[in-house]
Design a protein around this motif. Structure first.
Motif, mmCIF file in Angstrom:
data_model
loop_
_atom_site.group_PDB
_atom_site.id
_atom_site.type_symbol
_atom_site.label_atom_id
_atom_site.label_comp_id
_atom_site.label_asym_id
_atom_site.label_seq_id
_atom_site.Cartn_x
_atom_site.Cartn_y
_atom_site.Cartn_z
ATOM 1 N N MET A 1 0.774 -1.127 -0.019
ATOM 2 C CA MET A 1 -0.139 -0.090 0.039
ATOM 3 C C MET A 1 0.888 1.314 0.164
ATOM 4 S SD MET A 1 -2.727 1.204 2.901
ATOM 5 C CE MET A 1 -4.372 0.621 1.939
ATOM 6 N N LEU A 2 0.329 2.144 -0.765
ATOM 7 C CA LEU A 2 1.258 3.567 -0.864
ATOM 8 C C LEU A 2 0.946 4.177 0.464
ATOM 9 C CD1 LEU A 2 0.460 5.150 -4.300
ATOM 10 C CD2 LEU A 2 2.386 4.077 -3.435
ATOM 11 N N SER A 3 2.289 4.889 0.716
ATOM 12 C CA SER A 3 2.200 5.582 2.136
ATOM 13 C C SER A 3 1.197 6.570 1.980
ATOM 14 C CB SER A 3 3.594 6.180 2.163
ATOM 15 O OG SER A 3 4.500 5.265 2.465
ATOM 16 N N ARG A 4 1.101 7.346 0.964
ATOM 17 C CA ARG A 4 0.110 8.477 0.633
ATOM 18 C C ARG A 4 -1.421 7.947 1.185
ATOM 19 N NH1 ARG A 4 -2.925 9.328 -3.838
ATOM 20 N NH2 ARG A 4 -1.552 8.103 -4.845
ATOM 21 N N VAL A 5 -1.702 6.761 0.746
ATOM 22 C CA VAL A 5 -3.025 6.268 0.744
ATOM 23 C C VAL A 5 -3.221 5.914 2.253
ATOM 24 C CG1 VAL A 5 -4.474 4.393 0.317
ATOM 25 C CG2 VAL A 5 -3.476 5.591 -1.440
ATOM 26 N N ALA A 6 -2.115 5.195 2.859
ATOM 27 C CA ALA A 6 -2.115 4.853 4.182
ATOM 28 C C ALA A 6 -2.385 6.228 4.944
ATOM 29 C CB ALA A 6 -0.742 4.082 4.533
ATOM 30 N N GLU A 7 -1.629 7.217 5.027
ATOM 31 C CA GLU A 7 -1.696 8.415 5.568
ATOM 32 C C GLU A 7 -3.001 8.885 5.569
ATOM 33 O OE1 GLU A 7 1.285 11.072 4.654
ATOM 34 O OE2 GLU A 7 1.035 12.216 6.455
ATOM 35 N N ARG A 8 -3.717 9.086 4.154
ATOM 36 C CA ARG A 8 -4.828 9.607 4.241
ATOM 37 C C ARG A 8 -6.093 8.896 4.760
ATOM 38 N NH1 ARG A 8 -4.445 11.780 -2.049
ATOM 39 N NH2 ARG A 8 -2.724 13.177 -1.602
ATOM 40 N N ILE A 9 -5.922 7.590 4.727
ATOM 41 C CA ILE A 9 -6.871 6.803 5.690
ATOM 42 C C ILE A 9 -6.579 7.177 7.125
ATOM 43 C CG2 ILE A 9 -7.503 4.382 6.192
ATOM 44 C CD1 ILE A 9 -6.811 3.578 3.553
ATOM 45 N N TYR A 10 -5.381 7.150 7.587
ATOM 46 C CA TYR A 10 -5.235 7.404 8.920
ATOM 47 C C TYR A 10 -5.577 8.793 9.464
ATOM 48 C CZ TYR A 10 -1.556 9.016 12.831
ATOM 49 O OH TYR A 10 -1.129 9.572 13.799
ATOM 50 N N TRP A 11 -5.661 9.856 8.707
ATOM 51 C CA TRP A 11 -6.005 11.208 8.889
ATOM 52 C C TRP A 11 -7.603 11.245 8.820
ATOM 53 C CZ3 TRP A 11 -4.128 14.777 11.860
ATOM 54 C CH2 TRP A 11 -2.811 14.843 11.668
ATOM 55 N N THR A 12 -8.199 10.444 8.039
ATOM 56 C CA THR A 12 -9.561 10.260 8.041
ATOM 57 C C THR A 12 -10.059 9.874 9.116
ATOM 58 O OG1 THR A 12 -9.385 9.721 5.526
ATOM 59 C CG2 THR A 12 -11.695 9.180 6.957
ATOM 60 N N ALA A 13 -9.557 9.112 9.822
ATOM 61 C CA ALA A 13 -9.782 8.398 11.292
ATOM 62 C C ALA A 13 -9.484 9.446 12.311
ATOM 63 C CB ALA A 13 -9.094 7.213 11.630
ATOM 64 N N ARG A 14 -8.531 10.378 12.173
ATOM 65 C CA ARG A 14 -8.345 11.291 13.093
ATOM 66 C C ARG A 14 -9.137 12.445 13.053
ATOM 67 N NH1 ARG A 14 -2.124 12.627 14.791
ATOM 68 N NH2 ARG A 14 -3.565 13.734 16.053
ATOM 69 N N TYR A 15 -9.492 12.753 12.019
ATOM 70 C CA TYR A 15 -10.434 13.916 11.722
ATOM 71 C C TYR A 15 -11.866 13.460 11.868
ATOM 72 C CZ TYR A 15 -7.114 17.055 9.900
ATOM 73 O OH TYR A 15 -6.218 18.118 9.700
ATOM 74 N N LEU A 16 -12.398 12.478 11.960
ATOM 75 C CA LEU A 16 -13.549 11.835 12.211
ATOM 76 C C LEU A 16 -13.607 11.713 13.797
ATOM 77 C CD1 LEU A 16 -16.140 10.558 11.406
ATOM 78 C CD2 LEU A 16 -14.958 8.266 11.060
ATOM 79 N N GLU A 17 -12.653 11.243 14.656
ATOM 80 C CA GLU A 17 -12.724 11.314 16.036
ATOM 81 C C GLU A 17 -12.566 12.834 16.472
ATOM 82 O OE1 GLU A 17 -12.776 9.242 18.645
ATOM 83 O OE2 GLU A 17 -13.194 7.992 17.101
ATOM 84 N N ARG A 18 -11.789 13.834 15.842
ATOM 85 C CA ARG A 18 -11.463 15.041 16.248
ATOM 86 C C ARG A 18 -13.099 15.798 15.972
ATOM 87 N NH1 ARG A 18 -6.421 17.976 14.054
ATOM 88 N NH2 ARG A 18 -5.506 16.420 14.987
ATOM 89 N N ALA A 19 -13.787 15.637 14.836
ATOM 90 C CA ALA A 19 -15.106 16.278 14.883
ATOM 91 C C ALA A 19 -15.867 15.878 15.819
ATOM 92 C CB ALA A 19 -15.566 16.028 13.330
ATOM 93 N N GLU A 20 -16.088 14.597 16.117
ATOM 94 C CA GLU A 20 -16.965 13.911 17.092
ATOM 95 C C GLU A 20 -16.517 14.518 18.581
ATOM 96 O OE1 GLU A 20 -17.559 9.803 17.144
ATOM 97 O OE2 GLU A 20 -18.234 9.898 19.257
ATOM 98 N N ASN A 21 -15.226 14.591 18.612
ATOM 99 C CA ASN A 21 -14.980 14.918 20.195
ATOM 100 C C ASN A 21 -15.083 16.475 20.619
ATOM 101 O OD1 ASN A 21 -14.270 12.481 21.751
ATOM 102 N ND2 ASN A 21 -13.002 12.163 20.131
ATOM 103 N N THR A 22 -14.836 17.268 19.551
ATOM 104 C CA THR A 22 -14.931 18.662 19.564
ATOM 105 C C THR A 22 -16.367 18.962 19.927
ATOM 106 O OG1 THR A 22 -13.142 19.232 17.940
ATOM 107 C CG2 THR A 22 -14.552 21.069 18.489
ATOM 108 N N ALA A 23 -17.354 18.297 19.301
ATOM 109 C CA ALA A 23 -18.840 18.372 19.625
ATOM 110 C C ALA A 23 -19.079 17.786 20.986
ATOM 111 C CB ALA A 23 -19.586 17.539 18.562
ATOM 112 N N ARG A 24 -18.247 16.963 21.485
ATOM 113 C CA ARG A 24 -18.402 16.217 22.811
ATOM 114 C C ARG A 24 -18.110 17.249 23.859
ATOM 115 N NH1 ARG A 24 -19.488 10.733 23.847
ATOM 116 N NH2 ARG A 24 -19.508 9.577 21.865
ATOM 117 N N LEU A 25 -16.845 17.973 23.421
ATOM 118 C CA LEU A 25 -16.103 18.943 24.444
ATOM 119 C C LEU A 25 -17.194 20.154 24.463
ATOM 120 C CD1 LEU A 25 -13.285 18.788 25.679
ATOM 121 C CD2 LEU A 25 -12.387 20.052 23.754
ATOM 122 N N VAL A 26 -17.651 20.564 23.362
ATOM 123 C CA VAL A 26 -18.514 21.843 23.611
ATOM 124 C C VAL A 26 -19.742 21.364 24.311
ATOM 125 C CG1 VAL A 26 -19.720 23.494 22.147
ATOM 126 C CG2 VAL A 26 -17.707 22.613 21.233
#
Lengths: 315, 484
Positions: A1-26
């Motif tokens: 698997m290309l590093s770029r693809v792996a990295e984008r999947i990794y960041w998809t997951a991070r931002y998904l958590e981030r969006a949810e948790n920022t909402a939780r935080l507020v």
């Protein structure tokens, strides 16, 4: 698997958590506001400090009031932790890795972005905020669930887990920090006795941890026990311990994982060895801060090991 | 109600299926009568099937708009174009001959330039070529081939003969749509595949693989291949992804690759750096390597030219191959074939006037109202003047431009593209103009696609077949009627 693809999947997951948790935080802050007795001032600006975004906030707003802080956390286009930015980043990352993700993920990401953008005004109004934030959390969970049930368990999935659990551990520590900072601002005997109760209860609820805590601890809500639960309970999916275990598990399934795995295992021991009663009582915020730095180190290790390869032999 | 073929009148254009109203051409007879047996509702049902199939398969191309980039579904017409194998075999031989000669020509230009010394090609035409890359002089690519993949645009004039309109030697696209069109037609008109011997097209990816494998510098069983794309915003991104998948190659962007100090190319993978042997690049020369060409290119890979010149990686098409993809050079292709192969060209060019030549220029300026004027180095139909449709002012402006920079312009008679029946409305067909883009491969062997991509101008009377400007496409059948 290309590093770029792996990295984008990794960041998809991070931002998904981030969006949810920022909402939780507020959400925690908004709810505490409802619960707190009149006259207790609530420091909205803490939410900016918790996200280490003081500088950026300062460039945009003068007044550190509720209205500005909420706008910043929900919708600021330059703040990478804002709900809208996170959702847009999810969309971009999915768009450019569509081959590696289930096709429905793209549609779901579009719908989430649409919801968050078109109903933003509700999120900014105090009266409708709860529903808006709840809607955001639901959107994120829908996408998360979709990926959970349809992604093939290949390397892409492991990178998704790495990103998800890193971000989740980080956000759990920030939720705790939010509670701690609130209590710190009102250190007080003169304050009504139930302040600790209110803060801790809301921290737990915002992490969907109230009931699990009750079942496991079988006693009253005490700040120290709450902290321990959110840090140490190996079976609760938002606890730091569980998140690190998940990262260890995911990294173990990836190629060339030796160094990363060693780091994760070694630091897992370290993180909890340091956690004594003294720390819990007096240095909790320092402890959480160093935990966040440690998590940032994990990210650097992932990136160095899998994403940002520079020269042959640089393995 | 069914199609009334007697009402179908292509006028004085050559029609691919119908010779005169009510009379189908021999190879198309069964198709025409079958379509004639379908009611309007049945025709409409077929069209809907095609549309659904396209959406299901995700066949799309990207259109640029103000609101961002949108993936549009591929416009497809269900009525296939039918060509007799005997006729096609001749065209295919002509296409191979042409690419073979062009590759000898390119190789000569980067070495001894015999063709210039022998005064077959005037020196100044080479000197003023925008696509000649001095960086490539002296290099000998594997198999002596520079243009491995060529998309040649063919048209049929009123006489029904094939003519070459242009040779695309840089990054020709469209082959994935040719393959998808066949897959769609198999679902839409399955009955026809029983009653005709329609030659298959789906061996293209294998042939492309063999062509690319032949130029790999490392002779291992399975060379590591990559398709280099400018990224998701490119209009042909669908094709890049499609071909990568068909080849078993990685679809990479510039930032996925790096050139090591050993002048080898590597791609960044989660398993570490993996050496790449062959790059099927779908970005233009000038963006390939910021160390050599455009410094501001973020699409390319710094050091790629170094690695290529060291022979550590193969690039298809080779940098510099575009020198033969020039409308002035095009005019010389018949001479080029004669010069290198000592053969007569099998396929003819469309008559072309070089504004560079004083006599021909005078002719062009005098007849500008009946000619099409094209710049030598543009692609995609940009910067053209269609004489008969232009205003007096536009003609005057163009004449001035020609006088100022004659090397940059050629002129051709207005060509009458052939037509074919195309569904225009519920169960109705009308003639629409089309062209044909076969793909020619050269590695160790020469190969031509069976037919190619037929592009259709979907608007009445229009000659514009580009998909970005409302063009559509059709499946192209090469039918073997031996023993029928």
């Amino acid at each position: 698997m290309l590093s770029r693809v792996a990295e984008r999947i990794y960041w998809t997951a991070r931002y998904l958590e981030r969006a949810e948790n920022t909402a939780r935080l507020v959400n925690v802050y908004s709810k505490m506001l409802l619960d707190l007795p009149g006259g207790v001032d609530i420091g909205w600006y803490n939410l900016v400090t918790l996200n280490s975004a003081e500088q950026l906030f300062g460039q945009k707003f003068k007044r550190r009031d509720e209205r500005n802080v909420i706008r910043f956390l929900l919708a600021d286009p330059d703040f990478s932790g804002s709900v809208l930015t996170s959702l847009k980043m999810i969309r971009e990352n999915i768009r450019t890795t569509r081959d590696a993700l289930p096709a429905e993920a793209w549609e779901q990401a579009n719908e989430s972005t649409l919801f968050a953008t078109s109903r933003l005004d509700e999120g900014l109004r105090r009266g409708d905020r709860y529903e808006y934030l709840d809607g955001i959390i639901r959107c994120c969970q829908q996408l998360s669930g979709l990926l959970d049930t349809t992604m093939r368990r290949d390397a892409g999935w492991e990178f998704f887990r790495l990103g998800r659990n890193l971000e989740r551990a980080d956000m759990t520590s920030r939720l705790l920090d939010a509670g701690a900072s609130m209590l710190q601002e009102h250190p007080g005997r003169e304050e009504p006795l139930n302040l600790v109760q209110i803060v801790c209860g809301n921290v737990l609820r915002s992490a969907s941890a109230y009931q699990p805590y009750r079942r496991v601890i079988k006693g009253p809500v005490r700040s120290r026990l709450v902290v321990r639960f959110l840090l140490e309970d190996e079976l609760f999916p938002r606890s730091v311990a569980h998140c690190i275990d998940q990262m260890i598990d995911a990294a173990g399934a990836l190629p060339r994982q030796r160094r990363v795995l060693k780091l994760l295992k070694c630091e897992r021991k370290q993180i909890f060895a340091e956690l004594d009663e003294e720390k819990l009582e007096h240095d909790l915020r320092d402890y959480l801060n160093s935990l966040q730095l440690q998590l940032a180190d994990f990210h650097r290790a992932f990136s160095h090991n899998w994403f940002a390869l520079e020269q042959p032999g640089d393995t | 109600m069914t199609i009334d073929w007697k009402q179908y009148n292509p006028g004085d254009f050559y029609d691919e299926l119908i010779s005169t109203p009510g009379h189908p051409r021999a190879p198309a007879r069964r198709l025409v009568s079958y379509l004639g047996s379908l009611t309007a509702d049945e025709m409409e049902a077929r069209r809907i099937t095609a549309e659904a199939t396209i959406q299901e398969m995700g066949v799309s191309f990207t259109v640029y708009t103000d609101e961002g980039n949108i993936d549009r579904c591929w416009p497809f017409d269900i009525v296939p174009r039918v060509i007799d194998k005997k006729l096609w075999d001749v065209a295919a031989a002509g296409l191979k001959q042409r690419l073979q000669a062009l590759n000898l020509f390119i190789d000569d230009l980067y070495h001894e330039q015999k063709i210039v010394r022998d005064k077959v090609l005037p020196r100044h035409i080479l000197d003023e070529s925008q696509n000649f890359r001095p960086e490539c002089v002296g290099f000998s690519p594997p198999c002596g081939v520079w243009a491995h993949i060529c998309g040649t645009d063919l048209i049929r004039d009123r006489d029904g003969r094939f003519y070459v309109l242009e040779d695309n030697l840089r990054v020709p696209s469209g082959v994935s749509y040719m393959l998808e069109n066949r897959a769609i037609t198999k679902r839409v008109l399955p009955e026809m595949f029983d009653s005709y011997r329609i030659l298959p097209v789906d061996d293209y990816p294998d042939k492309l693989y063999d062509t690319l494998a032949a130029i790999s510098p490392r002779h291992q069983r399975e060379p590591v291949m990559a398709v280099l794309t400018p990224g998701i915003f490119n209009s042909a991104y669908f094709e890049h992804a499609f071909l990568a998948q068909q080849l078993g190659a990685e679809l990479v962007e510039g930032s996925d690759l790096l050139v090591g100090e050993n002048d080898c190319v590597y791609m960044r993978t989660i398993d570490g750096l993996e050496q790449v042997d062959v790059i099927y690049r779908r970005i233009d020369d000038l963006f390939l390597d910021p160390e050599v060409f455009r410094r501001d290119s973020v699409l390319g890979v710094p050091g790629l030219m170094r690695a290529w010149k060291a022979g550590n990686v193969a690039l298809a098409n080779a940098p510099g191959a575009g020198v033969a993809d020039d409308k002035v050079v095009y005019a010389f292709v018949p001479d080029i074939i004669k010069y290198y192969l000592d053969q007569d060209p099998i396929l003819e060019n469309v008559q072309t006037y070089l504004c560079d030549d004083p006599k021909q220029r005078e002719h062009v300026l005098k007849n500008i109202d009946s000619l099409v004027i094209k710049p030598a180095n543009e692609s995609g139909g940009y910067g053209m003047l269609i004489g008969p449709h232009a205003t007096e002012k536009e003609r005057r402006e163009f004449a001035a431009r020609i006088r100022k920079n004659p090397r940059n312009y050629i002129a051709q008679p207005t060509i009458s593209l052939s037509t074919a029946p195309t569904v225009t409305d519920r169960g109705k067909v009308e003639p629409r103009h089309l062209d044909l883009r076969p793909f020619v491969l050269q590695g160790l062997d020469l190969e031509v696609t069976t037919g190619g991509l037929t592009r259709v101008a979907m608007c009445k009377g229009s000659l514009v077949v580009n998909s970005s400007q409302g063009g559509g496409s059709k499946d192209t059948w090469i039918v073997d009627r031996k023993g029928d």
